[in-house]
Scaffold this motif. Structure first.
Motif, PDB file in Angstrom:
ATOM      1  N   LEU A   9       2.337 -43.498 -95.646  1.00  0.00           N
ATOM      2  CA  LEU A   9       3.240 -44.598 -95.962  1.00  0.00           C
ATOM      3  C   LEU A   9       2.686 -45.438 -97.110  1.00  0.00           C
ATOM      4  CD1 LEU A   9       5.809 -46.184 -95.295  1.00  0.00           C
ATOM      5  CD2 LEU A   9       4.463 -47.483 -93.641  1.00  0.00           C
ATOM      6  N   SER A  10       1.405 -45.739 -97.064  1.00  0.00           N
ATOM      7  CA  SER A  10       0.779 -46.545 -98.116  1.00  0.00           C
ATOM      8  C   SER A  10       0.909 -45.874 -99.481  1.00  0.00           C
ATOM      9  CB  SER A  10      -0.696 -46.791 -97.807  1.00  0.00           C
ATOM     10  OG  SER A  10      -0.818 -47.618 -96.679  1.00  0.00           O
ATOM     11  N   VAL A  68       4.612 -53.913 -93.327  1.00  0.00           N
ATOM     12  CA  VAL A  68       4.266 -52.494 -93.251  1.00  0.00           C
ATOM     13  C   VAL A  68       4.361 -51.984 -91.821  1.00  0.00           C
ATOM     14  CG1 VAL A  68       2.416 -50.829 -93.608  1.00  0.00           C
ATOM     15  CG2 VAL A  68       2.820 -52.598 -95.292  1.00  0.00           C
ATOM     16  N   CYS A  69       3.964 -52.805 -90.868  1.00  0.00           N
ATOM     17  CA  CYS A  69       4.003 -52.355 -89.468  1.00  0.00           C
ATOM     18  C   CYS A  69       5.431 -52.032 -89.028  1.00  0.00           C
ATOM     19  CB  CYS A  69       3.361 -53.393 -88.549  1.00  0.00           C
ATOM     20  SG  CYS A  69       4.136 -55.019 -88.604  1.00  0.00           S
ATOM     21  N   GLU A  72      -0.369 -59.857 -92.506  1.00  0.00           N
ATOM     22  CA  GLU A  72       0.610 -58.788 -92.740  1.00  0.00           C
ATOM     23  C   GLU A  72       0.991 -58.686 -94.210  1.00  0.00           C
ATOM     24  OE1 GLU A  72       2.989 -59.021 -88.492  1.00  0.00           O
ATOM     25  OE2 GLU A  72       3.872 -59.976 -90.248  1.00  0.00           O
ATOM     26  N   SER A 107       2.026 -41.396 -91.046  1.00  0.00           N
ATOM     27  CA  SER A 107       0.685 -41.942 -90.973  1.00  0.00           C
ATOM     28  C   SER A 107       0.603 -43.146 -91.917  1.00  0.00           C
ATOM     29  CB  SER A 107      -0.351 -40.895 -91.367  1.00  0.00           C
ATOM     30  OG  SER A 107      -0.289 -40.642 -92.761  1.00  0.00           O
ATOM     31  N   GLN A 108      -0.281 -44.068 -91.595  1.00  0.00           N
ATOM     32  CA  GLN A 108      -0.463 -45.260 -92.420  1.00  0.00           C
ATOM     33  C   GLN A 108      -0.835 -44.858 -93.852  1.00  0.00           C
ATOM     34  OE1 GLN A 108       0.005 -48.506 -91.438  1.00  0.00           O
ATOM     35  NE2 GLN A 108      -0.355 -49.132 -93.542  1.00  0.00           N
ATOM     36  N   ASN A 163       6.483 -48.798 -90.790  1.00  0.00           N
ATOM     37  CA  ASN A 163       5.790 -47.672 -90.175  1.00  0.00           C
ATOM     38  C   ASN A 163       6.409 -47.286 -88.835  1.00  0.00           C
ATOM     39  OD1 ASN A 163       3.776 -45.726 -90.438  1.00  0.00           O
ATOM     40  ND2 ASN A 163       2.380 -46.872 -89.148  1.00  0.00           N
ATOM     41  N   ARG A 164       6.859 -48.265 -88.070  1.00  0.00           N
ATOM     42  CA  ARG A 164       7.522 -47.965 -86.785  1.00  0.00           C
ATOM     43  C   ARG A 164       8.809 -47.189 -86.997  1.00  0.00           C
ATOM     44  NH1 ARG A 164       6.391 -53.479 -84.179  1.00  0.00           N
ATOM     45  NH2 ARG A 164       7.767 -54.068 -85.847  1.00  0.00           N
TER      46      ARG A 164
END
Length: 104
Positions: free
Chosen positions: A47-48, A33-34, A68, A43-44, A37-38
């Protein structure tokens, strides 16, 4: 759920530009996810929510590796579907030059 209902669910999930981009970014590799997201800088929470919709449609699956969460495309046919969609878009844009009186 029958196959028609599932098809509608998949197309609805892919019908959002962000979700389509996410799936395309995962076609060839799983990613955490990180990393996702980059690339997309949402926003987290946003994205979630998109990842959840893609998971619920059966397009993506996730696996926790250490701390992760990694995602990957679950359905192999999605790559083919997206290739067909891209080809269909090309064909559509070609029709914009269509002249009714021309013989093709």
């Amino acid at each position: 759920m029958n196959s028609e209902d599932l098809s509608v669910k998949i197309f609805k999930a892919l019908g959002h530009p962000i979700r389509l981009q996410i799936v395309k970014s995962l076609l060839n590799e799983s990613r955490c996810v990180c990393e996702i997201n980059r690339d997309f800088e949402y926003s987290q929470a946003n994205l979630s929510q998109h990842l959840k919709i893609l998971r619920e449609a059966g397009i993506l699956e996730n696996k926790k590796i250490g701390v992760e969460m990694h995602y990957r495309v679950k359905l192999k046919g999605i790559k083919t579907l997206l290739e067909i969609m891209d080809q269909t878009a090309i064909e559509y844009f070609e029709t914009l030059d269509f002249k009714p009186n021309e013989n093709r």
